[in-house]
Structures are given as C-alpha cells and as structure tokens.
Scaffold this motif. Structure first.
Motif, PDB file in Angstrom:
ATOM      1  N   PHE A 123       1.066  -1.438  -0.011  1.00 19.71           N
ATOM      2  CA  PHE A 123      -0.340   0.202   0.082  1.00 19.71           C
ATOM      3  C   PHE A 123       0.392   1.406  -0.077  1.00 19.71           C
ATOM      4  O   PHE A 123       1.128   2.221  -1.363  1.00 19.71           O
ATOM      5  N   LEU A 127       1.256   1.556  -3.868  1.00 19.65           N
ATOM      6  CA  LEU A 127       0.546   2.193  -4.992  1.00 19.65           C
ATOM      7  C   LEU A 127       0.617   3.306  -3.829  1.00 19.65           C
ATOM      8  O   LEU A 127       0.323   4.005  -5.177  1.00 19.65           O
ATOM      9  N   PRO A 143      -6.848   7.922  -1.783  1.00 25.92           N
ATOM     10  CA  PRO A 143      -7.640   6.950  -2.746  1.00 25.92           C
ATOM     11  C   PRO A 143      -6.764   5.257  -1.925  1.00 25.92           C
ATOM     12  O   PRO A 143      -7.208   4.837  -2.038  1.00 25.92           O
ATOM     13  N   THR A 144      -5.336   5.691  -1.260  1.00 28.06           N
ATOM     14  CA  THR A 144      -5.140   4.354  -0.623  1.00 28.06           C
ATOM     15  C   THR A 144      -5.754   4.396   0.406  1.00 28.06           C
ATOM     16  O   THR A 144      -5.535   2.933   0.496  1.00 28.06           O
ATOM     17  N   LEU A 147      -8.585   2.303  -0.183  1.00 29.03           N
ATOM     18  CA  LEU A 147      -8.432   1.227  -0.343  1.00 29.03           C
ATOM     19  C   LEU A 147      -7.727  -0.053   0.702  1.00 29.03           C
ATOM     20  O   LEU A 147      -8.157  -0.853   0.820  1.00 29.03           O
ATOM     21  N   ALA A 150     -10.578  -1.177   2.214  1.00 29.42           N
ATOM     22  CA  ALA A 150     -11.416  -1.568   1.734  1.00 29.42           C
ATOM     23  C   ALA A 150     -10.870  -3.008   1.889  1.00 29.42           C
ATOM     24  O   ALA A 150     -11.695  -4.129   1.854  1.00 29.42           O
ATOM     25  N   TRP A 151      -9.569  -3.049   2.098  1.00 25.38           N
ATOM     26  CA  TRP A 151      -8.678  -5.018   1.744  1.00 25.38           C
ATOM     27  C   TRP A 151      -9.393  -5.607   3.474  1.00 25.38           C
ATOM     28  O   TRP A 151      -9.410  -6.510   3.060  1.00 25.38           O
TER      29      TRP A 151
END
Length: 275
Positions: A123, A127, A143-144, A147, A150-151
């Motif tokens: 991450f 990313l 955004p990271t 994400l 959400a992971w």
C-alpha cells in the motif's frame, strides 16, 4: 507496466508468506520464525522488483537507520493503541480478567510482522508511492486510504463501519508516516506496533479477525462506536481521534521538511517558471 510487475511480485510473496505462517499457527515459535523470514523475504523481493523496473537505488528500504525507524514506529503504534484501549476501559467497556498466554503473544508477533511488512510494501511502497508521483501527496493519500480500508472487508467479522474507520484513520496515518520520512520503515514499525498491541498485548480483535489470546485475558463490550464491536477497537471513535492526532503531527513534520509532493502538472509548471 512497472506497477503491474511490482504489484504481482508483492502480492505473490504476500500470499506465500501468509499461507506459510498460517500453516504453523499451532506452533507459536514456528509462527514467529516464519513470520520474520517472510518479512525479510518480502523486503528483498520488493527491492529486487522495484530496482529492476525503476532502475534506481531503492532508498525507501535502505538498511541505514532501519532499526531505529522501526523501533520508533513500534513505540508510536503501541502507545496510540494503548491510548485507545485506556479510553475504552475508562468508560467500562474493556476489562482485564488476568494474564493470558505468552506463547500466544509469541505466535501473534510472527503473524503480525509478516502482515505489517507485506501490507506496507503493497500500500505505501507500491500504490501510494506510484500515485504520489502523478497526483501528488494529497491525490495519493485519499485513494490509497480508501483501498486500505476496503482491503479489510475480506476479514471474517468485517463491517463497512470498521473499513471506513480504517480508511479515515490508519490509512492516512501510515501514509503520513511514509511522507514524513520518505522511508517505509516507520510505517512498517507503526503498523506492527498497533497490530501487536491490539492482539499480542491487549488481546482484542484486529480488523475483524478472530485472533488468539495474547498477554492479557481481557474482553471488550458495549456499543460499536466505543468498543469497535466484533471488528475490534480499530472501529472505535477513539481510534479516529488518536490516529487523526498522529496523522496531523506527521503531516506537519512532512511539510516542515518539504516532503509534501505537488501533483505532476504543478511540478512541471514550477520548473517552467524557474526557467
């Protein structure tokens, strides 16, 4: 294309490491050993794939100062989580009944080491760093973080609320730790310190995972907004507060050091004006 290769390499080593550590979960010392081996191997794979695809020295995992940075991160992560638990206990929703299992804590140290390293390489190392080059620090942080939250939805007792809190707290905090130091060692240490404190010391759930008992025989109760419910204290409002304080401090440090990166178009404009 380089991002694809980096993602594939880190995800592959993460999967292999996770399966190896999980296979030894009944033996805490083997879990510890495999977790440490997986952590070292993951870093070497990251250095190899980034070095090959970007043709540069991979300074974000430079061994110089690594031990001190990881140690500081572990200390910060442990203290922040301890602050969250202390506040939950103060309102009567965290209780300690005695000592738990030191061997359980040993196994959890190995498991959390492997998870912390691989997730930070993925991450923040791949990313965040890649997005920041194009969209700047703020364009990568949002955004990271989403994400990253959400992971954790794939975990057994995951919830949208828990994932949202991680996206608003841990994601920005770990991203800010990277920006402030331009090194992955501080976020790795911070991530491990938080996770190990949650599981290995205070014996709470970690991101909706049913973890084994750590050093304390303890339990949480009460409303989800306070205790975090089945997701664990990471879904508590206290987590939002304390992680926000750390994030602000790290971003202030990053700004003071001139580490905040504008988006690519603004950098190009600045270069043009300088000419």
């Amino acid at each position: 294309m380089r991002v694809v290769w980096q993602l594939l390499a880190v995800v592959l080593v993460s999967m292999v490491a996770g399966q190896s550590v999980a296979a030894a979960e009944d033996d805490p010392w083997a879990t510890l050993g495999l977790g440490l081996v997986a952590s070292v191997l993951s870093v070497y794979v990251y250095v190899w794939v980034v070095g090959r695809t970007e043709k540069r020295a991979v300074t974000e995992v430079d061994r110089k100062g690594a031990v001190g940075a990881v140690g500081r991160g572990v200390l910060i992560g442990t203290l922040v989580f301890a602050s969250v638990v202390a506040n939950i206990a103060f309102v009567g929703h965290y209780e300690v009944d005695g000592w738990g299992s030191y061997t359980g804590a040993v196994g959890l140290a190995g498991f959390m080491a492997g998870a912390s390293v691989t997730e930070e390489l993925l991450f923040r190392g791949v990313l965040f760093r890649t997005m920041e080059e194009r969209f700047g620090t703020w364009g990568a942080l949002v955004p990271t973080s989403v994400l990253f939250g959400a992971w954790h939805l794939a975990n057994p007792d995951a919830s949208l609320w828990g994932a949202a809190v991680i996206a608003l707290s841990a994601g920005p905090m770990l991203g800010a730790a990277y920006v402030a130091t331009r090194s992955l060692w501080l976020p790795i240490g911070l991530h491990f310190g938080w996770n190990f404190a949650a599981s290995g010391i205070f014996s709470t759930e970690v991101s909706g995972n049913d973890t084994q008992q750590g050093l304390l025989d303890a339990s949480t109760s009460g409303p989800t907004l306070i205790s975090g419910g089945a997701f664990g204290p990471e879904a508590s409002l206290y987590t939002l507060v304390f992680c926000a304080l750390v994030t602000v401090g790290l971003l202030w440090l990053a700004r003071r050091r001139g580490q905040l990166m504008p988006r690519r178009s603004k950098r190009a404009d600045a270069v043009a004006l300088a000419r």
